[in-house]
Design a protein around this motif. Structure first.
Motif, PDB file in Angstrom:
ATOM      1  N   VAL A 128       0.698  -1.310  -0.129  1.00  0.00           N
ATOM      2  CA  VAL A 128      -0.052   0.224   0.001  1.00  0.00           C
ATOM      3  C   VAL A 128       0.947   1.418  -0.006  1.00  0.00           C
ATOM      4  CG1 VAL A 128      -1.704   1.306   1.481  1.00  0.00           C
ATOM      5  CG2 VAL A 128      -2.081  -1.172   1.144  1.00  0.00           C
TER       6      VAL A 128
ATOM      7  N   GLY B  26       2.626   1.604  -3.239  1.00  0.00           N
ATOM      8  CA  GLY B  26       1.472   1.900  -4.388  1.00  0.00           C
ATOM      9  C   GLY B  26       1.069   3.183  -4.343  1.00  0.00           C
ATOM     10  N   HIS B  27       1.119   3.749  -2.973  1.00  0.00           N
ATOM     11  CA  HIS B  27       0.730   5.424  -3.092  1.00  0.00           C
ATOM     12  C   HIS B  27       1.877   6.062  -3.460  1.00  0.00           C
ATOM     13  CE1 HIS B  27      -3.138   3.868  -0.771  1.00  0.00           C
ATOM     14  NE2 HIS B  27      -3.440   5.086  -1.136  1.00  0.00           N
TER      15      HIS B  27
ATOM     16  N   THR C 166      -2.833  -3.650  -4.893  1.00  0.00           N
ATOM     17  CA  THR C 166      -2.390  -2.096  -4.821  1.00  0.00           C
ATOM     18  C   THR C 166      -2.252  -1.644  -6.304  1.00  0.00           C
ATOM     19  OG1 THR C 166      -0.970  -2.631  -2.816  1.00  0.00           O
ATOM     20  CG2 THR C 166      -0.462  -0.683  -4.007  1.00  0.00           C
TER      21      THR C 166
END
Length: 107
Positions: A32, A35-36, A106
């Protein structure tokens, strides 16, 4: 080597479950976070390109399709690398399954 008593086997099983849960949490958190970070970096990069192109209709209209193609290419490339890494030994173990599930979610 297998433990001798049923109680020792149960403790070993519980420890393995706890470790797998920790691995899942760590993998999910890393997926996560990365991915962000990469998602916002991509938005910033394509936004920078949008600002840098000449202010004509066709140049401005070309940036969104180019960004879609660029992001799609990166997705396919990372999926390919993950597949090659996962099956480097000819099989997919339980840790690689966890990795694939969380990273694919993700992406």
């Amino acid at each position: 080597q297998m433990s001798s008593s049923p109680n020792e086997r149960l403790q070993h099983f519980r420890l393995a479950e706890r470790l797998m849960h920790d691995i899942q949490l760590d993998t999910h958190a890393a997926a996560v976070l990365m991915g962000h970070v990469t998602g916002f970096a991509a938005v910033n990069a394509w936004g920078f390109l949008q600002q840098a192109v000449p202010r004509t209709f066709w140049c401005c209209a070309a940036v969104p399709p180019l960004s879609f193609l660029g992001i799609s290419w990166v997705y396919k490339a990372t999926r390919y690398v993950r597949h090659k890494k996962t099956f480097a030994d000819g099989e997919e173990d339980e840790y690689e399954v966890v990795w694939g599930e969380h990273v694919a979610e993700t992406e």
